[in-house]
Motif scaffolding. Sequence first.
Motif, PDB file in Angstrom:
ATOM      1  N   PRO A 159      20.411   5.599  10.143  1.00 40.12           N
ATOM      2  CA  PRO A 159      19.298   5.030  10.290  1.00 40.12           C
ATOM      3  C   PRO A 159      18.011   5.793  10.968  1.00 40.12           C
ATOM      4  O   PRO A 159      17.140   5.695  10.597  1.00 40.12           O
ATOM      5  N   ASP A 160      18.249   6.788  11.597  1.00 40.37           N
ATOM      6  CA  ASP A 160      17.422   7.796  11.921  1.00 40.37           C
ATOM      7  C   ASP A 160      16.571   8.490  10.771  1.00 40.37           C
ATOM      8  O   ASP A 160      15.462   8.926  11.155  1.00 40.37           O
ATOM      9  N   ALA A 161      17.440   8.851   9.752  1.00 42.05           N
ATOM     10  CA  ALA A 161      16.517   9.334   8.656  1.00 42.05           C
ATOM     11  C   ALA A 161      15.285   8.327   7.991  1.00 42.05           C
ATOM     12  O   ALA A 161      14.574   8.697   7.312  1.00 42.05           O
ATOM     13  N   ALA A 162      15.147   7.065   8.517  1.00 42.66           N
ATOM     14  CA  ALA A 162      14.173   6.134   7.863  1.00 42.66           C
ATOM     15  C   ALA A 162      12.855   6.257   8.864  1.00 42.66           C
ATOM     16  O   ALA A 162      12.111   5.763   8.676  1.00 42.66           O
ATOM     17  N   ALA A 163      13.057   7.368   9.918  1.00 39.71           N
ATOM     18  CA  ALA A 163      12.003   7.463  10.718  1.00 39.71           C
ATOM     19  C   ALA A 163      10.747   8.544  10.255  1.00 39.71           C
ATOM     20  O   ALA A 163      11.571   9.215   9.295  1.00 39.71           O
ATOM     21  N   GLY A 164       9.541   8.221  10.334  1.00 45.63           N
ATOM     22  CA  GLY A 164       8.689   9.351  10.049  1.00 45.63           C
ATOM     23  C   GLY A 164       7.825   8.735   8.799  1.00 45.63           C
ATOM     24  O   GLY A 164       7.989   7.756   8.082  1.00 45.63           O
ATOM     25  N   TRP A 165       7.033   9.392   8.118  1.00 44.08           N
ATOM     26  CA  TRP A 165       6.540   9.263   7.006  1.00 44.08           C
ATOM     27  C   TRP A 165       7.012   9.437   5.622  1.00 44.08           C
ATOM     28  O   TRP A 165       6.736   8.788   4.795  1.00 44.08           O
ATOM     29  N   LEU A 166       7.944  10.389   5.761  1.00 49.32           N
ATOM     30  CA  LEU A 166       8.594  10.930   4.359  1.00 49.32           C
ATOM     31  C   LEU A 166       9.429   9.760   3.791  1.00 49.32           C
ATOM     32  O   LEU A 166       9.298   9.450   2.653  1.00 49.32           O
ATOM     33  N   PRO A 167      10.224   8.926   4.570  1.00 49.05           N
ATOM     34  CA  PRO A 167      10.776   7.824   4.104  1.00 49.05           C
ATOM     35  C   PRO A 167       9.958   6.749   3.449  1.00 49.05           C
ATOM     36  O   PRO A 167      10.060   6.114   2.510  1.00 49.05           O
ATOM     37  N   LYS A 168       8.767   6.741   4.132  1.00 47.15           N
ATOM     38  CA  LYS A 168       7.599   5.616   3.754  1.00 47.15           C
ATOM     39  C   LYS A 168       7.029   6.040   2.084  1.00 47.15           C
ATOM     40  O   LYS A 168       7.137   5.137   1.283  1.00 47.15           O
ATOM     41  N   VAL A 169       6.880   7.582   2.107  1.00 49.85           N
ATOM     42  CA  VAL A 169       6.438   8.086   0.909  1.00 49.85           C
ATOM     43  C   VAL A 169       7.549   7.831  -0.112  1.00 49.85           C
ATOM     44  O   VAL A 169       7.058   7.444  -1.178  1.00 49.85           O
ATOM     45  N   HIS A 170       8.883   8.006   0.177  1.00 53.46           N
ATOM     46  CA  HIS A 170       9.989   8.182  -0.728  1.00 53.46           C
ATOM     47  C   HIS A 170       9.930   6.544  -1.163  1.00 53.46           C
ATOM     48  O   HIS A 170      10.060   6.216  -2.593  1.00 53.46           O
ATOM     49  N   LEU A 171       9.894   5.344  -0.357  1.00 51.50           N
ATOM     50  CA  LEU A 171       9.767   4.193  -0.674  1.00 51.50           C
ATOM     51  C   LEU A 171       8.723   3.888  -1.721  1.00 51.50           C
ATOM     52  O   LEU A 171       8.848   3.229  -2.785  1.00 51.50           O
ATOM     53  N   ALA A 172       7.476   4.252  -1.378  1.00 51.09           N
ATOM     54  CA  ALA A 172       6.404   3.898  -2.204  1.00 51.09           C
ATOM     55  C   ALA A 172       6.419   4.618  -3.830  1.00 51.09           C
ATOM     56  O   ALA A 172       6.107   4.014  -4.728  1.00 51.09           O
ATOM     57  N   LEU A 173       6.944   6.197  -3.604  1.00 53.83           N
ATOM     58  CA  LEU A 173       7.070   6.419  -4.900  1.00 53.83           C
ATOM     59  C   LEU A 173       8.199   5.793  -5.914  1.00 53.83           C
ATOM     60  O   LEU A 173       7.807   5.697  -6.917  1.00 53.83           O
ATOM     61  N   ALA A 174       9.272   5.512  -5.179  1.00 53.98           N
ATOM     62  CA  ALA A 174      10.410   4.717  -6.008  1.00 53.98           C
ATOM     63  C   ALA A 174       9.710   3.324  -6.464  1.00 53.98           C
ATOM     64  O   ALA A 174       9.925   2.835  -7.603  1.00 53.98           O
TER      65      ALA A 174
END
Length: 132
Positions: A57-72
């Motif tokens: 769950p800590d991997a979902a913190a920050g901007w990169l996971p949001k970018v990952h979601l948007a790109l996918a």
Amino acid sequence: MSNTFLRLSVLFVVLGVSLGYWMGATHNFIVSPVHAHINLLGWVSMFLYGLFYRVFPDAAAGWLPKVHLALAVIGLPVMMIGLTIQLLAIASLMPVVPILMIVGPTLVLLGMVAFAVIVFRATGGKPAAAAA
């Protein structure tokens, strides 16, 4: 993040299976590659992303996971629209195919690279279940 990917994966599997059902019922399999990509990148990959974010769950913190979601979320539909137009040879829309087939797969690839970075960062620690 986990729930978002899991829910999206279920929407994509419904879409992918529905497309497969339609192809079987009509005996028209021209869009089989679209069906396969929706099931693999939409259902399987997004479900695995969701499970990963559930375990870490800590991997979902920050901007990169949001970018990952948007790109996918943006990349797959763009790529599937382009591929569908190309396979069906919809003449009036053919001029946009090169753009869609460059942008869509590029976004998907960048999403995978973002996810790879996230995985390598997160797996230096212990999974959530092991930490308890």
